[in-house]
Design a protein around this motif. Structure first.
Motif, PDB file in Angstrom:
ATOM      1  N   THR A  95       4.271   0.450   9.749  1.00 54.19           N
ATOM      2  CA  THR A  95       3.907  -0.227   8.494  1.00 54.19           C
ATOM      3  C   THR A  95       4.931  -1.407   8.246  1.00 54.19           C
ATOM      4  OG1 THR A  95       2.905   1.802   7.812  1.00 54.19           O
ATOM      5  CG2 THR A  95       3.301  -0.180   6.121  1.00 54.19           C
ATOM      6  N   VAL A  96       6.182  -1.050   8.266  1.00 57.66           N
ATOM      7  CA  VAL A  96       7.255  -2.135   7.844  1.00 57.66           C
ATOM      8  C   VAL A  96       7.149  -3.217   8.955  1.00 57.66           C
ATOM      9  CG1 VAL A  96       9.551  -2.598   7.549  1.00 57.66           C
ATOM     10  CG2 VAL A  96       8.578  -0.463   6.620  1.00 57.66           C
ATOM     11  N   ILE A  97       7.270  -2.970  10.184  1.00 55.84           N
ATOM     12  CA  ILE A  97       7.604  -4.001  11.321  1.00 55.84           C
ATOM     13  C   ILE A  97       6.188  -4.679  11.262  1.00 55.84           C
ATOM     14  CG2 ILE A  97       7.858  -4.611  13.805  1.00 55.84           C
ATOM     15  CD1 ILE A  97       9.391  -1.906  13.713  1.00 55.84           C
ATOM     16  N   GLY A  98       4.996  -4.106  11.197  1.00 54.90           N
ATOM     17  CA  GLY A  98       3.684  -4.897  11.548  1.00 54.90           C
ATOM     18  C   GLY A  98       3.532  -5.690  10.278  1.00 54.90           C
ATOM     19  N   THR A  99       3.742  -5.115   9.133  1.00 53.26           N
ATOM     20  CA  THR A  99       3.583  -6.071   7.925  1.00 53.26           C
ATOM     21  C   THR A  99       4.443  -7.319   7.738  1.00 53.26           C
ATOM     22  OG1 THR A  99       2.886  -4.302   6.588  1.00 53.26           O
ATOM     23  CG2 THR A  99       3.516  -5.981   5.148  1.00 53.26           C
ATOM     24  N   ILE A 100       5.581  -7.059   8.369  1.00 56.11           N
ATOM     25  CA  ILE A 100       6.497  -8.221   8.165  1.00 56.11           C
ATOM     26  C   ILE A 100       6.095  -9.309   9.331  1.00 56.11           C
ATOM     27  CG2 ILE A 100       8.730  -9.111   8.879  1.00 56.11           C
ATOM     28  CD1 ILE A 100       9.834  -6.464   7.555  1.00 56.11           C
ATOM     29  N   VAL A 101       5.766  -8.844  10.687  1.00 55.64           N
ATOM     30  CA  VAL A 101       5.311  -9.767  11.818  1.00 55.64           C
ATOM     31  C   VAL A 101       4.132 -10.317  11.527  1.00 55.64           C
ATOM     32  CG1 VAL A 101       4.733  -9.509  14.081  1.00 55.64           C
ATOM     33  CG2 VAL A 101       6.729  -8.622  13.387  1.00 55.64           C
ATOM     34  N   ALA A 210       2.298 -11.889  -0.668  1.00 55.34           N
ATOM     35  CA  ALA A 210       2.527 -10.548  -1.388  1.00 55.34           C
ATOM     36  C   ALA A 210       1.176  -9.981  -1.346  1.00 55.34           C
ATOM     37  CB  ALA A 210       3.178 -10.694  -2.478  1.00 55.34           C
ATOM     38  N   THR A 211       0.172 -10.458  -1.716  1.00 53.42           N
ATOM     39  CA  THR A 211      -1.321  -9.812  -1.362  1.00 53.42           C
ATOM     40  C   THR A 211      -1.732  -9.441  -0.106  1.00 53.42           C
ATOM     41  OG1 THR A 211      -1.907 -11.315  -3.312  1.00 53.42           O
ATOM     42  CG2 THR A 211      -3.524 -10.374  -2.287  1.00 53.42           C
ATOM     43  N   VAL A 212      -1.430 -10.435   0.687  1.00 47.28           N
ATOM     44  CA  VAL A 212      -1.627 -10.230   2.275  1.00 47.28           C
ATOM     45  C   VAL A 212      -0.735  -9.085   2.499  1.00 47.28           C
ATOM     46  CG1 VAL A 212      -1.603 -11.108   4.554  1.00 47.28           C
ATOM     47  CG2 VAL A 212      -2.530 -12.615   2.454  1.00 47.28           C
ATOM     48  N   ALA A 213       0.485  -9.319   2.465  1.00 49.35           N
ATOM     49  CA  ALA A 213       1.385  -8.077   2.852  1.00 49.35           C
ATOM     50  C   ALA A 213       0.665  -6.584   2.463  1.00 49.35           C
ATOM     51  CB  ALA A 213       2.779  -8.254   2.205  1.00 49.35           C
ATOM     52  N   SER A 286      -0.693   9.295   0.624  1.00 47.58           N
ATOM     53  CA  SER A 286      -1.098   8.482  -0.483  1.00 47.58           C
ATOM     54  C   SER A 286       0.115   7.932  -1.089  1.00 47.58           C
ATOM     55  CB  SER A 286      -2.137   9.003  -1.332  1.00 47.58           C
ATOM     56  OG  SER A 286      -3.040   9.816  -0.581  1.00 47.58           O
ATOM     57  N   VAL A 287       1.245   8.963  -1.343  1.00 47.06           N
ATOM     58  CA  VAL A 287       2.147   8.398  -2.317  1.00 47.06           C
ATOM     59  C   VAL A 287       3.059   7.140  -1.934  1.00 47.06           C
ATOM     60  CG1 VAL A 287       4.484   9.108  -3.059  1.00 47.06           C
ATOM     61  CG2 VAL A 287       2.655  10.821  -3.185  1.00 47.06           C
ATOM     62  N   PRO A 288       3.210   6.973  -0.664  1.00 48.81           N
ATOM     63  CA  PRO A 288       4.175   5.468  -0.457  1.00 48.81           C
ATOM     64  C   PRO A 288       3.420   4.452  -0.816  1.00 48.81           C
ATOM     65  CG  PRO A 288       4.072   6.920   1.571  1.00 48.81           C
ATOM     66  CD  PRO A 288       3.154   7.691   0.578  1.00 48.81           C
ATOM     67  N   ILE A 291       3.615   4.089  -4.619  1.00 51.62           N
ATOM     68  CA  ILE A 291       4.928   3.478  -4.859  1.00 51.62           C
ATOM     69  C   ILE A 291       5.093   2.017  -4.813  1.00 51.62           C
ATOM     70  CG2 ILE A 291       7.274   3.665  -4.430  1.00 51.62           C
ATOM     71  CD1 ILE A 291       6.922   6.578  -3.645  1.00 51.62           C
ATOM     72  N   VAL A 292       4.379   1.461  -3.481  1.00 54.69           N
ATOM     73  CA  VAL A 292       4.646   0.007  -3.353  1.00 54.69           C
ATOM     74  C   VAL A 292       3.941  -0.660  -4.161  1.00 54.69           C
ATOM     75  CG1 VAL A 292       4.156  -1.711  -1.447  1.00 54.69           C
ATOM     76  CG2 VAL A 292       5.471   0.526  -0.895  1.00 54.69           C
ATOM     77  N   TYR A 293       2.721  -0.343  -4.439  1.00 55.34           N
ATOM     78  CA  TYR A 293       1.737  -1.202  -5.119  1.00 55.34           C
ATOM     79  C   TYR A 293       2.150  -1.791  -6.545  1.00 55.34           C
ATOM     80  CZ  TYR A 293      -2.479  -2.938  -7.489  1.00 55.34           C
ATOM     81  OH  TYR A 293      -3.477  -3.567  -8.174  1.00 55.34           O
ATOM     82  N   PRO A 294       2.897  -0.996  -7.343  1.00 55.75           N
ATOM     83  CA  PRO A 294       3.310  -1.582  -8.687  1.00 55.75           C
ATOM     84  C   PRO A 294       4.374  -2.744  -8.474  1.00 55.75           C
ATOM     85  CG  PRO A 294       3.560   0.672  -8.969  1.00 55.75           C
ATOM     86  CD  PRO A 294       3.090   0.430  -7.275  1.00 55.75           C
ATOM     87  N   PHE A 295       5.062  -2.931  -7.279  1.00 54.67           N
ATOM     88  CA  PHE A 295       5.863  -3.704  -7.217  1.00 54.67           C
ATOM     89  C   PHE A 295       5.083  -5.160  -6.543  1.00 54.67           C
ATOM     90  CE2 PHE A 295       8.564  -0.095  -6.436  1.00 54.67           C
ATOM     91  CZ  PHE A 295       9.488  -0.336  -7.104  1.00 54.67           C
ATOM     92  N   LEU A 296       4.205  -5.194  -6.184  1.00 51.56           N
ATOM     93  CA  LEU A 296       3.388  -6.164  -5.765  1.00 51.56           C
ATOM     94  C   LEU A 296       2.060  -6.767  -6.713  1.00 51.56           C
ATOM     95  CD1 LEU A 296       3.108  -5.581  -1.800  1.00 51.56           C
ATOM     96  CD2 LEU A 296       4.682  -6.950  -3.189  1.00 51.56           C
ATOM     97  N   GLN A 297       1.782  -5.724  -7.690  1.00 53.99           N
ATOM     98  CA  GLN A 297       0.896  -6.076  -8.549  1.00 53.99           C
ATOM     99  C   GLN A 297       0.914  -7.113  -9.527  1.00 53.99           C
ATOM    100  OE1 GLN A 297       0.441  -3.065 -11.719  1.00 53.99           O
ATOM    101  NE2 GLN A 297      -1.736  -3.565 -12.127  1.00 53.99           N
TER     102      GLN A 297
END
Length: 311
Positions: A95-101, A210-213, A286-288, A291-297
């Protein structure tokens, strides 16, 4: 004449009528949104309650919003399994590597296709768009992945999706709305295309990136079918979602037999059940993202104001 003039004017709503209409609208709006929130949240809260409830007691049913017999045993038993722990790490890494790349490479190609001086940009854009409607099919794609040596490899999760065509179009459309004078000013200062992209374009594109991420991260985290196709024989490269999929398939067969067993056995002898493990794994998976969504909302609703260039 005065009466005619007054009669021709449209009647204005009184402040009292307007206030009453606003109150009725607010009541209906809040009622609808509250019901929608309940319908949306209830399945998650119910699954959470089952995951925190005693496995033997969960078989009896009747658990809705709160666990009857609270316990952490389901989570302890889940993470005792080394395969689950390793699958969680693989899911996080992909998830981390795939999203960044994916976001970085898609943004670079989008910037290239947004440049007016790139003479082949229309042809290349059309070639990308065609892939949204036509592809080679499952077997040719599998043969291509095999010939590239990506079978039983972690990079099979990254390279095939390094450019997302939908993400590419979204980012390109956003870049095209940026003032061209910003790029020209950077070039006057001696910046090349890559420096302009890194220093000018990417900071201004932060909301769309951020939306695409988020889209990419959700896809990477929830993906399991590629694991089944390419890495199912290598348990070290299994992901959490694939393990959850296997648990769901197994639990659908074992649940009825286990329920019959629980009726004739003491509740203390049952540590976990397919129902409790399924609920626990669903919450863990589901939790991860929750947790991530509020930071990008904020980037979904935040407007971008591009400063003007001094004349």
């Amino acid at each position: 004449m005065a009466n005619l003039t007054s009669a021709s004017k449209p009647r204005r709503l009184s402040t009292r009528d307007s206030s009453l209409g606003d109150k009725i609208f607010d009541i209906c709006n809040y009622t609808f949104l509250t019901l929608l929130m309940i319908v949306t949240l209830y399945p998650f809260i119910n699954t959470l309650a089952v995951s925190l409830n005693s496995a033997a007691d969960s078989i009896k049913g009747g658990i809705y919003l709160l666990p009857r017999e609270f316990t952490w045993e389901n989570y302890r038993q889940l993470f005792k399994d080394s395969e689950i722990f390793n699958a969680t790490l693989i899911s996080i890494l992909r998830t981390v590597i795939g999203t960044i790349v994916t976001v970085f490479c898609s943004a670079m190609v989008a910037y290239t296709l947004s440049r007016q001086e790139y003479v082949l940009r229309k042809f290349v854009t059309l070639a990308f768009i065609i892939t949204l409607y036509v592809n080679g099919g499952l077997i040719p794609i599998y043969l291509l992945i095999r010939d590239l040596g990506l079978i039983n490899s972690f990079w099979v999760y990254i390279w095939p999706g390094i450019i997302g065509v939908f993400n590419l179009i979204v980012i390109r459309s956003f870049i095209e709305q940026l003032p061209e004078s910003l790029i020209e000013s950077a070039r006057i200062d001696g910046a090349g295309d890559f420096r302009s992209f890194i220093s000018i374009v990417m900071p201004l594109c932060l909301p769309v990136l951020a939306t695409v991420a988020l889209f990419t991260a959700v896809y990477q985290w929830n993906s399991w079918f590629d694991v089944y196709l390419y890495n199912s024989s290598n348990i070290d490269l299994s992901t959490l979602q694939y393990e959850l999929q296997k648990k769901l398939q197994n639990s659908s067969v074992a649940l009825s037999a286990e329920s019959a067993f629980a009726i004739s056995s003491s509740s203390s002898s049952i540590t976990v059940t397919p129902l409790s493990i399924r609920a626990t794994m669903t919450i863990v998976a589901s939790v991860p993202m929750i947790i991530v969504y509020p930071f990008l909302q904020k980037y979904f609703v935040k407007g971008l104001t591009v400063g003007g260039v001094k004349g």
